[in-house]
Structures are given as structure tokens and as C-alpha cells.
Motif scaffolding. Structure first.
Motif, PDB file in Angstrom:
ATOM      1  N   ASP A 205       5.535   5.913   4.866  1.00 45.65           N
ATOM      2  CA  ASP A 205       6.813   5.775   4.188  1.00 45.65           C
ATOM      3  C   ASP A 205       6.855   6.684   2.962  1.00 45.65           C
ATOM      4  O   ASP A 205       5.832   7.245   2.537  1.00 45.65           O
ATOM      5  N   PHE A 206       8.028   6.821   2.379  1.00 43.75           N
ATOM      6  CA  PHE A 206       8.205   7.665   1.201  1.00 43.75           C
ATOM      7  C   PHE A 206       7.225   7.237   0.111  1.00 43.75           C
ATOM      8  O   PHE A 206       7.061   6.049  -0.169  1.00 43.75           O
ATOM      9  N   GLY A 207       6.541   8.210  -0.477  1.00 40.91           N
ATOM     10  CA  GLY A 207       5.577   7.911  -1.524  1.00 40.91           C
ATOM     11  C   GLY A 207       4.213   7.546  -0.997  1.00 40.91           C
ATOM     12  O   GLY A 207       3.332   7.139  -1.769  1.00 40.91           O
ATOM     13  N   GLY A 208       3.995   7.671   0.323  1.00 35.66           N
ATOM     14  CA  GLY A 208       2.696   7.373   0.905  1.00 35.66           C
ATOM     15  C   GLY A 208       2.443   5.915   1.174  1.00 35.66           C
ATOM     16  O   GLY A 208       1.310   5.508   1.460  1.00 35.66           O
ATOM     17  N   HIS A 209       3.484   5.091   1.112  1.00 38.80           N
ATOM     18  CA  HIS A 209       3.314   3.660   1.352  1.00 38.80           C
ATOM     19  C   HIS A 209       3.090   3.377   2.835  1.00 38.80           C
ATOM     20  O   HIS A 209       3.504   4.159   3.706  1.00 38.80           O
ATOM     21  N   VAL A 210       2.446   2.246   3.114  1.00 39.63           N
ATOM     22  CA  VAL A 210       2.222   1.832   4.502  1.00 39.63           C
ATOM     23  C   VAL A 210       3.571   1.587   5.168  1.00 39.63           C
ATOM     24  O   VAL A 210       4.387   0.821   4.643  1.00 39.63           O
ATOM     25  N   PRO A 211       3.831   2.216   6.311  1.00 41.97           N
ATOM     26  CA  PRO A 211       5.139   2.052   6.957  1.00 41.97           C
ATOM     27  C   PRO A 211       5.260   0.698   7.646  1.00 41.97           C
ATOM     28  O   PRO A 211       4.265   0.014   7.904  1.00 41.97           O
TER      29      PRO A 211
ATOM     30  N   GLU B 229      -2.929   7.398  15.059  1.00 43.27           N
ATOM     31  CA  GLU B 229      -3.721   7.528  13.837  1.00 43.27           C
ATOM     32  C   GLU B 229      -2.934   6.992  12.646  1.00 43.27           C
ATOM     33  O   GLU B 229      -1.806   7.410  12.391  1.00 43.27           O
ATOM     34  N   GLY B 230      -3.536   6.057  11.907  1.00 39.81           N
ATOM     35  CA  GLY B 230      -2.891   5.520  10.732  1.00 39.81           C
ATOM     36  C   GLY B 230      -2.761   4.007  10.772  1.00 39.81           C
ATOM     37  O   GLY B 230      -3.288   3.337  11.667  1.00 39.81           O
ATOM     38  N   VAL B 231      -2.052   3.480   9.776  1.00 40.31           N
ATOM     39  CA  VAL B 231      -1.874   2.036   9.625  1.00 40.31           C
ATOM     40  C   VAL B 231      -0.378   1.735   9.567  1.00 40.31           C
ATOM     41  O   VAL B 231       0.390   2.462   8.932  1.00 40.31           O
ATOM     42  N   ILE B 232       0.029   0.647  10.223  1.00 37.23           N
ATOM     43  CA  ILE B 232       1.438   0.261  10.207  1.00 37.23           C
ATOM     44  C   ILE B 232       1.548  -1.259  10.241  1.00 37.23           C
ATOM     45  O   ILE B 232       0.705  -1.955  10.834  1.00 37.23           O
TER      46      ILE B 232
END
Length: 304
Positions: A168-174, A200-203
Motif C-alpha cells: 500500500d501507499f507508504g509501504g504499508h501492508v496491503p 512474494e510478500g505479505v497481505i
């Protein structure tokens, strides 16, 4: 919701060991559905077409399959306004005739096939996909790094997907969450969860509409997925995870299809019990997936 809608149209409902509806004559009414239920909207719509007078269906579901039923009834001779909105006006009673009508594509099945292509990293062309109804679905999968291409009414899932969850905007967890149509559908949350295990990544997955939809994730965890079930409505998925085969039981249509996707991309052999559930929403599923290269075999259920 079904009962309340039909009562407002004049039906008498009694509940003992079964539900019994009696209606010598239905009458048009101003009907407010206490939730935008798809099937309750469809039941109320069919009843309103037969009722005397004008019916306003408010807070109605507007999913593509509700629109399809309404357009079919119009083809038969019904008079319905507001198709595709949350307020439909039905002028009854209708004198229905015959018609030839082509059933529209199933957007949930299309979304499931997008997930299938993604987790197997395979190119896939979905013909006659009903792309006009796929905006929120495509946006949801784009959050997982899966971008589709449109050619006419075909949807193409290329094989060279990044499968990288978009922060998400600002590098937040989507977060991916479902809502009533036209937002991302609840029926695709299970598919999105399995797909996220391969990205790849966290949601954070937020299932807002149903209490038990998340309760199949323990089966995915047993297969090697990294998932934290926060509560009955929220789960955090960290990927990618290498899944391995397991024995599972399908609790419902959508979780069953999600398990099938997990099994297809997992290493080894998986067994899915209660597989008849899957076919309630996916006709001839093993035949069609086998034609794409899957290795699925139907076996009789063991007794005792």
C-alpha cells in the motif's frame, strides 16, 4: 431475508420442522431487503413478477447473475426497471411467453481460473469471460501481482507474472477485502488466499461477509502455507510457500475449489474428500482442468 421479502409480498410463512409458504395472491409492495442477498433478491424478483401491482425491491443484490435472471425475465415478457442497481422496480403481474436466452459467463468461475493460472504459472486464455463484470476482480488480483490482458471478450492471463504483492501507499501492508457487488466478491476470497500463498510478500485478507469462510486455512497451513488466522474474518498470508500434498475435506464450494488449486500447485498427491461440493459451482471441473494438463482422478468415497 428470503422470508421477510416474501412476507412483504403477501406470503404467510410458518416454521415447524420445515418452512411452509402460503400465498393465495401476491401483491406488489415496497420491499426493503435487510441484506443484499443474491438468492433472496432472485426469489423476491421472481415473486414480484407474478404479484399484482408495482414492487420496489430496495437494497437488492446487483451481481451479474442477478442481472442475468432479470434480463431473462424481461426476455420472457416481464417489466423490470433498474437492472444492475440496488433498487429494481417490477411491474406485475407479467404475462410470460417463451424466449431463447444465452446464459452469461460466471464471474466467480473466471476469477477462480485466474487464480489457477497464477498458482501454476501457466498462460491461460478464458474465452467469453464477460470482461465488463471483471473490474473489481482484476483489481484484486493486481494487488497480488497478477495482471490480465483483455482481447475482445476474452481474458488472457500471461505466464510471466511477477506474483509480487503490491504494498500500500507508504509501504504499508496491503489489504484485500470483500464487499457487496461491485466490489471484490466474497466467493473469491478463498481463491485469493491460496493464490497469495504463491506470491512474494505479505497481505491481510479481510472476509467481511461470512463468519466461517476462513476456517479452511488450517488445511493450507498443513500443506506448508504461512498463514496466521487472526479471527474468523481476517488472515495474514506471507508468501511464497512451497506446498506439499495432503488429505483435505471440502467444507463448501469455494473452499473446495481453493483446495483444488492448492493441490494442483503442490508437490505430491492430494486427496480432497466431499468433492461433490465443488461441482455445485464448477461443472465438470476435473474434466476441464485435466484438458489443461492437470492430473485429477475421481475415486468413489470410502464407506465406513
Amino acid at each position: 431475508t428470503h422470508v421477510l421479502a416474501l412476507e412483504q409480498l403477501g406470503a404467510k410463512v410458518t416454521a415447524t420442522d420445515r418452512l411452509e409458504f402460503r400465498a393465495p395472491k401476491l401483491a406488489g409492495a415496497d420491499v426493503f431487503l435487510d441484506e443484499p442477498s443474491v438468492t433472496a433478491t432472485e426469489n423476491a424478483l421472481v415473486a414480484a413478477v407474478a404479484a399484482d401491482g408495482v414492487t420496489h425491491l430496495r437494497n437488492a443484490a446487483s451481481e451479474p447473475h442477478v442481472q442475468d435472471l432479470a434480463n431473462f425475465l424481461v426476455a420472457l415478457g416481464a417489466k423490470i426497471e433498474g437492472i444492475g442497481t440496488n433498487t429494481m422496480i417490477v411491474h406485475g403481474p407479467a404475462t410470460l411467453g417463451t424466449a431463447t436466452y444465452r446464459i452469461q459467463p460466471d464471474h466467480i468461475e473466471v476469477g477462480s481460473l485466474i487464480g489457477l493460472a497464477a498458482v501454476t504459472r501457466s498462460p491461460l486464455r478464458i474465452t467469453r469471460a464477460g470482461v465488463e463484470h471483471l473490474r473489481s476482480i482484476r483489481m484484486g488480483f493486481e494487488r497480488l501481482g497478477i495482471v490480465c490482458r483483455v482481447e475482445g471478450d476474452d481474458l488472457i492471463v500471461p505466464s510471466n507474472q511477477t506474483l509480487k504483492i503490491q504494498d500500500d501507499f507508504g509501504g504499508h501492508v496491503p489489504k484485500l477485502e470483500d464487499q457487496p457487488w461491485p466490489a471484490f466478491p466474497a466467493d473469491l476470497m478463498s481463491i485469493a488466499i491460496v493464490t497469495a500463498t504463491q506470491c512474494e510478500g505479505v497481505i491481510l485478507m479481510f472476509e467481511k461477509m461470512f463468519e466461517s469462510r476462513m476456517f479452511f486455512v488450517d488445511k493450507l497451513i498443513a500443506m506448508g502455507a504461512r498463514i496466521v488466522l487472526c479471527d474468523p474474518h481476517r488472515a495474514i498470508i506471507a508468501g511464497p510457500s512451497r506446498l506439499h500434498g495432503a488429505t483435505m475435506t471440502s467444507p463448501d464450494i469455494r473452499a473446495g475449489m481453493a483446495m483444488l488449486l492448492a493441490a494442483v500447485c503442490a508437490q505430491g498427491t492430494s486427496t480432497i474428500n466431499n468433492a461433490d461440493q465443488i461441482e455445485r459451482g464448477y461443472e465438470r471441473i476435473e474434466e476441464r482442468l485435466n484438458a489443461l494438463g492437470a492430473k485429477i482422478k475421481r475415486v468413489p468415497e470410502r464407506k465406513g
